[in-house]
Design a protein around this motif. Structure first.
Motif, PDB file in Angstrom:
ATOM      1  N   TYR B  16      -4.454   0.010  -9.492  1.00 23.59           N
ATOM      2  CA  TYR B  16      -4.818  -0.020  -8.070  1.00 23.59           C
ATOM      3  C   TYR B  16      -4.408   1.266  -7.347  1.00 23.59           C
ATOM      4  O   TYR B  16      -4.989   1.608  -6.306  1.00 23.59           O
ATOM      5  CB  TYR B  16      -4.226  -1.260  -7.385  1.00 23.59           C
ATOM      6  N   GLN B  49      13.793  -6.125 -14.161  1.00 26.69           N
ATOM      7  CA  GLN B  49      13.503  -7.558 -13.982  1.00 26.69           C
ATOM      8  C   GLN B  49      13.036  -8.195 -15.289  1.00 26.69           C
ATOM      9  O   GLN B  49      12.423  -9.262 -15.289  1.00 26.69           O
ATOM     10  CB  GLN B  49      12.533  -7.798 -12.817  1.00 26.69           C
ATOM     11  N   TRP B  51      10.937  -7.023 -17.683  1.00 30.43           N
ATOM     12  CA  TRP B  51       9.591  -6.786 -18.206  1.00 30.43           C
ATOM     13  C   TRP B  51       9.582  -5.524 -19.074  1.00 30.43           C
ATOM     14  O   TRP B  51      10.024  -4.462 -18.636  1.00 30.43           O
ATOM     15  CB  TRP B  51       8.592  -6.588 -17.064  1.00 30.43           C
ATOM     16  N   GLY B 169      12.727  -1.121  -1.288  1.00 35.54           N
ATOM     17  CA  GLY B 169      12.175  -2.444  -1.558  1.00 35.54           C
ATOM     18  C   GLY B 169      10.883  -2.416  -2.353  1.00 35.54           C
ATOM     19  O   GLY B 169      10.211  -3.439  -2.497  1.00 35.54           O
ATOM     20  N   PHE B 171       8.364  -2.560  -5.366  1.00 38.48           N
ATOM     21  CA  PHE B 171       8.358  -3.308  -6.627  1.00 38.48           C
ATOM     22  C   PHE B 171       7.024  -3.184  -7.343  1.00 38.48           C
ATOM     23  O   PHE B 171       6.810  -3.801  -8.391  1.00 38.48           O
ATOM     24  CB  PHE B 171       8.649  -4.785  -6.346  1.00 38.48           C
ATOM     25  N   GLU B 182       8.982   0.604   7.200  1.00 39.48           N
ATOM     26  CA  GLU B 182       8.091  -0.548   6.965  1.00 39.48           C
ATOM     27  C   GLU B 182       7.336  -0.333   5.647  1.00 39.48           C
ATOM     28  O   GLU B 182       6.783   0.736   5.408  1.00 39.48           O
ATOM     29  CB  GLU B 182       7.120  -0.683   8.138  1.00 39.48           C
ATOM     30  N   LEU B 183       7.334  -1.366   4.814  1.00 35.54           N
ATOM     31  CA  LEU B 183       6.729  -1.273   3.478  1.00 35.54           C
ATOM     32  C   LEU B 183       5.414  -2.042   3.428  1.00 35.54           C
ATOM     33  O   LEU B 183       5.328  -3.182   3.903  1.00 35.54           O
ATOM     34  CB  LEU B 183       7.715  -1.856   2.448  1.00 35.54           C
ATOM     35  N   PHE B 184       4.423  -1.401   2.833  1.00 33.93           N
ATOM     36  CA  PHE B 184       3.124  -2.044   2.593  1.00 33.93           C
ATOM     37  C   PHE B 184       2.791  -1.864   1.121  1.00 33.93           C
ATOM     38  O   PHE B 184       2.966  -0.776   0.583  1.00 33.93           O
ATOM     39  CB  PHE B 184       2.028  -1.397   3.451  1.00 33.93           C
ATOM     40  N   TRP B 185       2.300  -2.927   0.497  1.00 31.53           N
ATOM     41  CA  TRP B 185       2.043  -2.875  -0.947  1.00 31.53           C
ATOM     42  C   TRP B 185       0.568  -3.134  -1.222  1.00 31.53           C
ATOM     43  O   TRP B 185       0.011  -4.115  -0.741  1.00 31.53           O
ATOM     44  CB  TRP B 185       2.883  -3.933  -1.662  1.00 31.53           C
ATOM     45  N   ASP B 188      -5.153  -2.632  -0.796  1.00 32.55           N
ATOM     46  CA  ASP B 188      -5.691  -3.430   0.317  1.00 32.55           C
ATOM     47  C   ASP B 188      -4.939  -3.205   1.630  1.00 32.55           C
ATOM     48  O   ASP B 188      -5.431  -3.593   2.687  1.00 32.55           O
ATOM     49  CB  ASP B 188      -5.589  -4.928   0.002  1.00 32.55           C
ATOM     50  N   ARG B 189      -3.706  -2.671   1.558  1.00 34.20           N
ATOM     51  CA  ARG B 189      -2.901  -2.513   2.771  1.00 34.20           C
ATOM     52  C   ARG B 189      -2.885  -1.077   3.301  1.00 34.20           C
ATOM     53  O   ARG B 189      -2.140  -0.793   4.253  1.00 34.20           O
ATOM     54  CB  ARG B 189      -1.454  -2.965   2.517  1.00 34.20           C
ATOM     55  N   ASP B 192      -3.685  -0.859   7.039  1.00 32.43           N
ATOM     56  CA  ASP B 192      -2.601  -1.429   7.853  1.00 32.43           C
ATOM     57  C   ASP B 192      -1.423  -0.455   7.934  1.00 32.43           C
ATOM     58  O   ASP B 192      -0.786  -0.323   8.994  1.00 32.43           O
ATOM     59  CB  ASP B 192      -2.100  -2.757   7.252  1.00 32.43           C
ATOM     60  N   TRP B 196       0.158   1.312  11.251  1.00 32.71           N
ATOM     61  CA  TRP B 196       1.584   1.212  11.591  1.00 32.71           C
ATOM     62  C   TRP B 196       2.165   2.602  11.868  1.00 32.71           C
ATOM     63  O   TRP B 196       2.886   2.808  12.855  1.00 32.71           O
ATOM     64  CB  TRP B 196       2.351   0.525  10.461  1.00 32.71           C
TER      65      TRP B 196
END
Lengths: 202, 202
Positions: B16, B49, B51, B169, B171, B182-185, B188-189, B192, B196
């Protein structure tokens, strides 16, 4: 010409399903798409890949992000957001009622009422009294529906829905499936799924 | 007034991120937002984590969906899509080069060239000769950059970027971080995240 249809696969414990549930009936009606309401359970699907709870609990960074993302999205959509405790909620009885009533005219309103109680008010959706109250508010015979939720055919039917979800490739919620089997995952894909359903009957 | 800025955190192995990389420079420039190009590695974050590879390999239903979703999105965006073999690709050297050149004027073009080679043509982006060729095509001194990628300060700098990503933050990829944290993942974001960043300097 047949009207376009879209299968809406939702899990009552799923946060992003709340966002979809609150808007899908209106959005689909505006586009002329008929909905198949398909409650299912993610628990058995998660368990099969070794998860004992929501991935948002198993992977804390992902969980923290999801709640912040939900806050932002709810603010944009004008929806309240209260984190239910515990999370995820046990949505088994709600899912059985929704399975029993999935073709009834009140299904959309019931699904919205459950999600609003859960994520808008932080209430416990495993409580039969809560579910009975929501049904009564909609003019539905609550004792009949609560009894239906305990019938073997409903329990078996919901279990079959979980198997069907897996066969369709569903691994999360909300998911959308068109008549030709195309799968879309996530509230962000609702519009794409409706477009696909509409193209099939063009 | 300072110009709005957005941190674009990308991992070369991420599918992505390809969708975002091919459009972010144009979209951000159109909106008047300056970009910080932040290559990083998801491997160490995934490893922590538990994986050992991409979640798209670990969870087959999710993987099958991701490739189908990518097919649909690439078709909409007019981008070619070839699944690289192996997937995920080893993007370490590409990330080191991008880290070394992250403030250079060619960074956007280089990032696009790597993603296009990987997901548009299915080529092996761990191949130094491939990376050298991409740099040369952009008029960049390839031997200098390949040597820079081996310098301790670049290796340490990329490792520090991974730690910084975790602190922020992050991941998954692509991710976007605004000046206020501010975090956007997710691709698609992107819009946004740009909104911001713009609101912060209103």
């Amino acid at each position: 010409m047949e009207r376009p249809r879209l299968g809406f696969w939702f899990e009552f414990a799923s946060t992003y399903s709340y966002l979809t549930a609150m808007r899908i009936e209106t959005v689909a009606a505006d586009r002329g798409v008929d909905l198949d309401w398909r409650p299912f359970l993610l628990g058995p699907i998660f368990a099969r890949q070794g998860w004992s709870t929501s991935p948002f609990n198993l992977y804390p960074a992902k969980g923290r992000y999801m709640w912040r993302d939900m806050e932002r999205l709810c603010e944009t959509l004008g929806l309240p957001l209260v984190m239910p405790d515990p999370f995820p909620q046990n949505g088994l009885m709600a899912a059985r009622i929704a399975h029993a009533g999935r073709k009834d005219p009140w299904i959309g309103a019931f699904v919205r009422a459950v999600y609003m109680a859960e994520f808008g008010e932080g209430r416990d959706i495993s409580d039969p009294a809560l579910l009975a109250g929501l049904l009564t508010d909609l003019g539905v015979d609550a004792p009949v529906l609560l009894a239906a939720a305990e019938k073997p055919e409903v329990k078996i039917g919901l279990r079959a829905a979980v198997s069907e979800a897996e066969t369709l490739g569903i691994f999360g919620a909300p998911s959308f499936v068109t008549a030709d089997g195309e799968l879309f995952w996530g509230n962000d894909r609702l519009e794409d799924a409706l477009d696909w359903a509409l193209r099939l009957t063009d």
